[in-house]
Each structure stands twice: as structure tokens, then as C-alpha cells.
Motif scaffolding. Sequence first.
Motif, short mmCIF file in Angstrom:
data_model
loop_
_atom_site.label_atom_id
_atom_site.label_comp_id
_atom_site.label_asym_id
_atom_site.label_seq_id
_atom_site.Cartn_x
_atom_site.Cartn_y
_atom_site.Cartn_z
N UNK A 126 0.85 -1.18 0.00
CA UNK A 126 0.00 0.00 0.00
C UNK A 126 0.89 1.23 0.00
N UNK A 127 0.64 2.12 -0.95
CA UNK A 127 1.37 3.38 -1.04
C UNK A 127 0.50 4.45 -0.40
N UNK A 128 0.99 5.08 0.63
CA UNK A 128 0.22 6.10 1.33
C UNK A 128 -0.30 5.57 2.66
N UNK A 129 -1.19 6.33 3.33
CA UNK A 129 -1.73 7.62 2.87
C UNK A 129 -0.70 8.74 2.90
N UNK A 130 -0.96 9.75 2.10
CA UNK A 130 -0.08 10.91 2.03
C UNK A 130 -0.25 11.76 3.27
N UNK A 131 0.85 12.21 3.84
CA UNK A 131 0.83 13.05 5.04
C UNK A 131 1.46 14.40 4.69
N UNK A 132 0.66 15.45 4.79
CA UNK A 132 1.16 16.82 4.61
C UNK A 132 1.55 17.37 5.97
#
Length: 380
Positions: A126-132
Motif C-alpha cells: 500500500x502506497x500512502x496515505x499521504x501526510x502533509x
Amino acid sequence: MQLTRRGAAVLVLAVLLLVGGQWGGYPVLRGLGAVLLGTVLAAVVLTARGMRVGVRRTVYPDRVERGSIAVARLRVRNPGSARQPALLATDGLADLPQTVRIRPLRPGTEATYHYELPTGRRGKFDVGPLVLHREDLFGLARNRLATGATSTLRVHPKRHPARAFAAGHSRHHHEGASTDDALRGSLDLRDVREYVPGDEIRHVHWKATARSGRLMVRALADPEQPRFTALLDTRPGALPAAAFEEAVDLGASLLTAAAVAGRHSRLVASSGLDVPTSGGAHAARALLDALAELAQSGAPGAAVVPDALAARRGTGGCLVLITSPAVDLAELSLLRHRFSAIFVFAVGDPGPRATAVAGVRVLGAADAAHAVRLWNEVAG
């Protein structure tokens, strides 16, 4: 928004300096404490601003061979009416994250970023989740926001150029047992018999009907097709971890060659995994997807030949067992009458190993590349 460890330490130090300076009457300490406290408060104010951005990430290709390049494309858009300050975006696999610096965005603008994903291990990831996240200049406070959906990356085993096994079956089998898992799409005439209610009229054999004076129909059967079965020894401890990866690479090479050549290809594992396919590019992808997630499992001391394969009836074409040099091959004697050819690859063994099982050819190989070279010599 939250303080970092550094921010928490600076805040504690500022409070101590303020208290100590006030209690001891040291204005320098009070001034230094006030400066540190103001710095922490300024960091909190700067990072507390919300991050209003639209993020979309795609991974291409979503299936790659181990060691090949997989790229993530990140599109960041500022949908608001105010300028969005610079951000940091952390993405990638869970144990191998990557951080991308997002430059400031004017209202309504969009920026695209590309970065490679690690493909050194096979598997389904699994790629992500993206964290800003946004930090102040001194790293005292941080604002984090998880956004975007996860993507799936499948890393297939490494494949080596292999040949499809040339041996096959005759197209017609008017006598003998038919294949129990026959491929669909073509029919051979097996016999002519008398019509019974329920038979299709289109199968009526008019010449036989004219000769016998009775309504006769064709008895059709699916023809046997060239087929290939790869059996991987997945028992715990049967192969060291490095040798097991070589075994999976070998299985992927042979199965892909057979499937692309149109063979009825089947992946079987000692753990009970069974993936039958009818050949073709889609079949090759299904087999590689299964191999990407294959792991050593099962009860110690279990049989290398699973019950589903041992109990199967009919002929099975070519069988290749990929195992360790120390395996007991006596179990294969039960399969000799079912397969036209049986090969055993002893991965990790530099030379061939003698076996008491007649009709079974054993090939020793140090790794998958060596095994494929040996296979290409015997597959023609």
C-alpha cells in the motif's frame, strides 16, 4: 498542530529561565526565557494555519518486476483564494517513506511532482496515505494532515527469459480418459451414439443416422491441450530465505513463458495455493500476482505435494517441482502416471542430484538464472 520534541524542550527551558530569573532577580535570565517563549509561540502561530490543498496521487505502473522502476505522480492544487505556503509531503511505503517539498502555490494553481518508489522486495504494498506537514524554521512545532487515498503497488518476482516446454498432447483422443479440467473453446469428436432426449439437434450426425436408420448424435469432448504445472515447495525451513526468493523467480520465469505461449498453466504450492489458468497475457498477470504474495507457510514436516494435486485425476502435461536439494522425492512416484514429463529443480545445489524415482529428471541450480539456462536446454 503539535510541538516537536525540540519545541517541548525549548518551552520547558523557557519556563525554567523565567521562573529562575524572577526568583533570583536575574533580568538576563528573564529576558532569555522570554525570547525562547516568544519563539515557541511564534512557531505555534505559523504552523497552526490550515493546509487547504487538493492532492491526487497515481502510481504507474501498478505492477512491476522486482528491481524495476515504479513512479508515483503527485498533483497538488490550491483551490483557495489565498496563497498556500510551502509544505512537506511524506508518501511511499510504510517502512520506506519519502518526503517531497511542495513549493508555495498561488490561488487556483497546481504543481506536479514525481518520485520513485522502492521495488527491491516483491509483494503487494500500500502506497500512502499521504501526510502533509508544515514545520517552522527551527523545527519547534509541526502541523500534520493525512489526506488522499492509498494506492496499490504489486512487485512481481524477477523473471529470466525462458522457453515454453515443447512437449504436448495429441489433438484427438478417441480412446482413453478425457481431461478432467479441459480447456473450453474447441471440441473433438469422441464417439457417435444414439440420440437421447435432451441432446442438441445441432449435434446430430446425419451420415450415421442414414446408415443405421436411427437418430445418431456426436459425442464431443474437449481435446487435451499442452499444459504446464509449477509446484513450489513453500514449507517452512525447506529453503533458506534467499534460496526461496530464487525459487519464486524461477517459478515466475517458467510460468510466464508457458502462459504467454498459450499453455494451460497452473501454479501450485505446498501450502495449498492453487491457481489454474488457461494461458495468455491475463493468465500470466494472475500468476505473477499470486507469486508476488507467496510466502513460506504450512506445518513443519508436511508433504511437498499438496493433497489437491495428489488426488487430482487425469493427465497434467509437464510438472516442474522447485524445491531444496534435501527433499525426499518419493512422493513424486504417485504422479508419474499423470504427467508426461516431471522435472525437479534443486535450488542451491550446484550439480544434479541422483534420485531413485524413475521418470523424474533432477536438475541442480545455484540460482534462478542458472536454472533457467538449464531449462532452456531441455525444454526444446
